[in-house]
Design a protein around this motif. Structure first.
Motif, PDB file in Angstrom:
ATOM      1  N   PRO A  37      20.243  83.482  20.033  1.00 13.11           N
ATOM      2  CA  PRO A  37      21.116  83.664  21.014  1.00 13.11           C
ATOM      3  C   PRO A  37      21.702  82.224  21.442  1.00 13.11           C
ATOM      4  O   PRO A  37      20.655  81.422  21.801  1.00 13.11           O
ATOM      5  CB  PRO A  37      20.217  84.046  22.154  1.00 13.11           C
ATOM      6  N   LEU A  38      22.893  82.073  21.457  1.00 16.78           N
ATOM      7  CA  LEU A  38      23.551  80.841  21.714  1.00 16.78           C
ATOM      8  C   LEU A  38      24.440  80.745  22.856  1.00 16.78           C
ATOM      9  O   LEU A  38      25.111  81.928  22.956  1.00 16.78           O
ATOM     10  CB  LEU A  38      24.189  80.079  20.474  1.00 16.78           C
ATOM     11  N   SER A  39      24.557  80.011  23.764  1.00 14.88           N
ATOM     12  CA  SER A  39      25.722  80.052  24.903  1.00 14.88           C
ATOM     13  C   SER A  39      26.352  78.824  24.710  1.00 14.88           C
ATOM     14  O   SER A  39      26.004  77.773  24.462  1.00 14.88           O
ATOM     15  CB  SER A  39      25.025  80.171  26.385  1.00 14.88           C
ATOM     16  N   ILE A  40      27.570  78.854  25.487  1.00  9.75           N
ATOM     17  CA  ILE A  40      28.407  77.550  25.520  1.00  9.75           C
ATOM     18  C   ILE A  40      27.584  76.485  26.551  1.00  9.75           C
ATOM     19  O   ILE A  40      27.541  75.319  26.196  1.00  9.75           O
ATOM     20  CB  ILE A  40      29.701  77.803  26.235  1.00  9.75           C
ATOM     21  N   GLU A  41      26.963  76.971  27.326  1.00  9.05           N
ATOM     22  CA  GLU A  41      26.491  76.083  28.331  1.00  9.05           C
ATOM     23  C   GLU A  41      25.414  75.307  27.591  1.00  9.05           C
ATOM     24  O   GLU A  41      25.132  73.986  27.575  1.00  9.05           O
ATOM     25  CB  GLU A  41      25.658  77.080  29.550  1.00  9.05           C
ATOM     26  N   HIS A  42      24.354  75.924  26.763  1.00 11.42           N
ATOM     27  CA  HIS A  42      23.461  75.480  26.055  1.00 11.42           C
ATOM     28  C   HIS A  42      23.970  74.501  24.885  1.00 11.42           C
ATOM     29  O   HIS A  42      23.527  73.448  24.799  1.00 11.42           O
ATOM     30  CB  HIS A  42      22.517  76.647  25.028  1.00 11.42           C
ATOM     31  N   LEU A  43      25.197  74.682  24.188  1.00 12.85           N
ATOM     32  CA  LEU A  43      25.687  73.996  23.348  1.00 12.85           C
ATOM     33  C   LEU A  43      26.218  72.699  23.906  1.00 12.85           C
ATOM     34  O   LEU A  43      25.993  71.517  23.354  1.00 12.85           O
ATOM     35  CB  LEU A  43      27.003  74.620  22.374  1.00 12.85           C
ATOM     36  N   ALA A  44      26.986  72.868  24.987  1.00 13.44           N
ATOM     37  CA  ALA A  44      27.551  71.666  25.822  1.00 13.44           C
ATOM     38  C   ALA A  44      26.529  70.802  26.126  1.00 13.44           C
ATOM     39  O   ALA A  44      26.588  69.530  26.143  1.00 13.44           O
ATOM     40  CB  ALA A  44      28.329  72.237  26.855  1.00 13.44           C
ATOM     41  N   TYR A  45      25.274  71.440  26.737  1.00 10.98           N
ATOM     42  CA  TYR A  45      24.057  70.579  27.123  1.00 10.98           C
ATOM     43  C   TYR A  45      23.659  69.526  26.219  1.00 10.98           C
ATOM     44  O   TYR A  45      23.387  68.423  26.122  1.00 10.98           O
ATOM     45  CB  TYR A  45      23.148  71.484  27.631  1.00 10.98           C
ATOM     46  N   ILE A  46      23.546  70.289  24.806  1.00 12.96           N
ATOM     47  CA  ILE A  46      23.169  69.440  23.641  1.00 12.96           C
ATOM     48  C   ILE A  46      24.042  68.312  23.213  1.00 12.96           C
ATOM     49  O   ILE A  46      23.808  67.275  22.824  1.00 12.96           O
ATOM     50  CB  ILE A  46      22.981  70.616  22.164  1.00 12.96           C
ATOM     51  N   ALA A  47      25.546  68.652  23.414  1.00  7.83           N
ATOM     52  CA  ALA A  47      26.508  67.663  23.092  1.00  7.83           C
ATOM     53  C   ALA A  47      26.592  66.664  24.220  1.00  7.83           C
ATOM     54  O   ALA A  47      27.090  65.595  24.196  1.00  7.83           O
ATOM     55  CB  ALA A  47      27.702  68.494  23.105  1.00  7.83           C
ATOM     56  N   GLY A  48      25.860  66.875  25.442  1.00  9.27           N
ATOM     57  CA  GLY A  48      25.981  65.943  26.594  1.00  9.27           C
ATOM     58  C   GLY A  48      27.146  66.020  27.183  1.00  9.27           C
ATOM     59  O   GLY A  48      27.778  65.135  27.679  1.00  9.27           O
TER      60      GLY A  48
END
Length: 386
Positions: free
Chosen positions: A21-32
């Motif tokens: 399960p992946l979300s845009i919020e999670h991916l954005a957080y990883i990218a800073g």
């Protein structure tokens, strides 16, 4: 770490973890990054949203499992990252054009061909043939990607050879597709072992694709491929126009010490119809006419695309030509706008070849690579059930 590197790392992360399960919020957080800025930056960098990329990976994986496994639909849904099999089915049908069950049944057709172009069209429809021409020199792209996954490697130089007959009989295809009219001997032999011969007679790649799609009940997939290609071509045209503006293009073929003004149907379709690049007058239709260096200098196009025959004498002449004064006076040479094209895919005419030509043109002229990773119809994920 720069943003561009960070985005590449995120794209790699999605590719490796698309089943989670992946979300845009999670991916954005990883990218800073903020979610909104991440979404915009990802789409700008890769030409599609992170959500669309995730969906592409999941559906591609689902296609592989539908073809190559006996898993239940609910298990396939979970395997590729969907907790709800009904949502997965709706998503699959929206992306592919048919339901998972229909796709699974159609994918199990065993198809063979003597034609490299037919193989390109079958791959566009999500079918990996059980027998097809495999040659490291004449079809290097397909050889490099698929030679381990296609059971029977046929020869195109002597289609009615005993070796070809033996190989076809061993893999027991249901359908054999021709793009050149077969002999009665070949048709009779195929029918005698229960193989249905199909002869595709149309010339345009889109009608070729749809005629094959109709024969194997994949019309929706063919229609979707053409739709996606047109959308991508429109985006590529807009990107290239920003770089090339009103530049005039010439396509040349060099064989031994002779230049030819060259334009085959694929080049015509991609460069001068879909991308609407400005050709020299003699390339407004297909051609293969000798051209002297003086005639080329008189036209003096802004950009040159050059296909060089691979033999030693031609390559030696090409090395010498680059030091000839009249060659160096060409505007395209002065500006560094000479692009050497490989024979593959530029001599092939199929849905996959056309798609690759479009990608390569965009990369050559803008530096943008639309497919940093193999897409689902090209790579290992496209194996059909054998």
């Amino acid at each position: 770490m720069t943003t561009s590197i960070s985005l590449k790392d995120i794209r790699d992360y999605i590719a490796q973890n698309h089943h989670l399960p992946l979300s845009i919020e999670h991916l954005a957080y990883i990218a800073g990054l903020s979610a909104s800025y991440f979404g915009e930056a990802f789409k700008k960098a890769y030409g599609q949203s992170a959500t669309d990329y995730l969906t592409e990976l999941r559906i591609g994986h689902a296609k592989q499992l539908l073809r190559d496994s006996d898993l239940l639909l609910r298990d396939i849904a979970r395997e590729v990252g969907y907790s709800d099999e009904f949502y997965f089915s709706r998503k699959f049908k929206k992306e592919v054009g048919v339901s998972p069950s229909v796709y699974s049944k159609a994918a199990r057709q065993r198809i063979s061909t003597f034609s490299v172009a037919t193989m390109g069209n079958l791959l566009a429809l999500g079918i990996l043939p059980v027998a097809a021409p495999m040659n490291a020199k004449w079809s290097p792209y397909y050889y490099n990607h698929y030679h381990e996954h296609i059971h029977a490697h046929l020869t195109i130089f002597d289609t009615e050879s005993e070796d070809n007959f033996r190989k076809l009989a061993s893999v027991k295809p249901d359908i054999h597709i021709f793009q050149e009219e077969p002999s009665l001997i070949m048709v009779d032999w195929l029918e005698s072992i229960g193989v249905k011969p199909i002869y595709i007679q149309t010339n345009n790649w889109q009608t070729q694709l749809m005629e094959i799609a109709s024969a194997i009940n994949r019309q929706n997939i063919g229609t979707q491929f053409i739709h996606d290609y047109k959308q991508k071509a429109l985006q590529a045209k807009q990107a290239i126009q920003q770089v090339a503006k009103q530049d005039v293009f010439a396509v040349l073929r060099l064989c031994e010490d002779q230049l030819f003004c060259y334009c085959n149907q694929g080049i015509q379709d991609v460069l001068f119809t879909d991308l609407q690049l400005q050709p020299i007058d003699t390339q407004r239709q297909t051609c293969n006419e000798p051209m002297t260096l003086e005639e080329l200098l008189a036209i003096n196009p802004d950009r040159l695309l050059l296909i060089i025959c691979p033999d030693a004498s031609t390559r030696n002449y090409w090395l010498a030509l680059q030091y000839v004064d009249s060659w160096k006076k060409l505007q395209a040479v002065k500006n560094g706008h000479v692009y050497v094209l490989p024979s593959n895919p530029w001599f092939e005419y199929s849905a996959i070849a056309i798609n690759r030509m479009l990608d390569e043109t965009l990369l050559m002229l803008t530096g943008k690579n639309p497919n940093p990773f193999p897409v689902s119809v090209h790579g290992i994920l496209s194996n059909a059930s054998l």
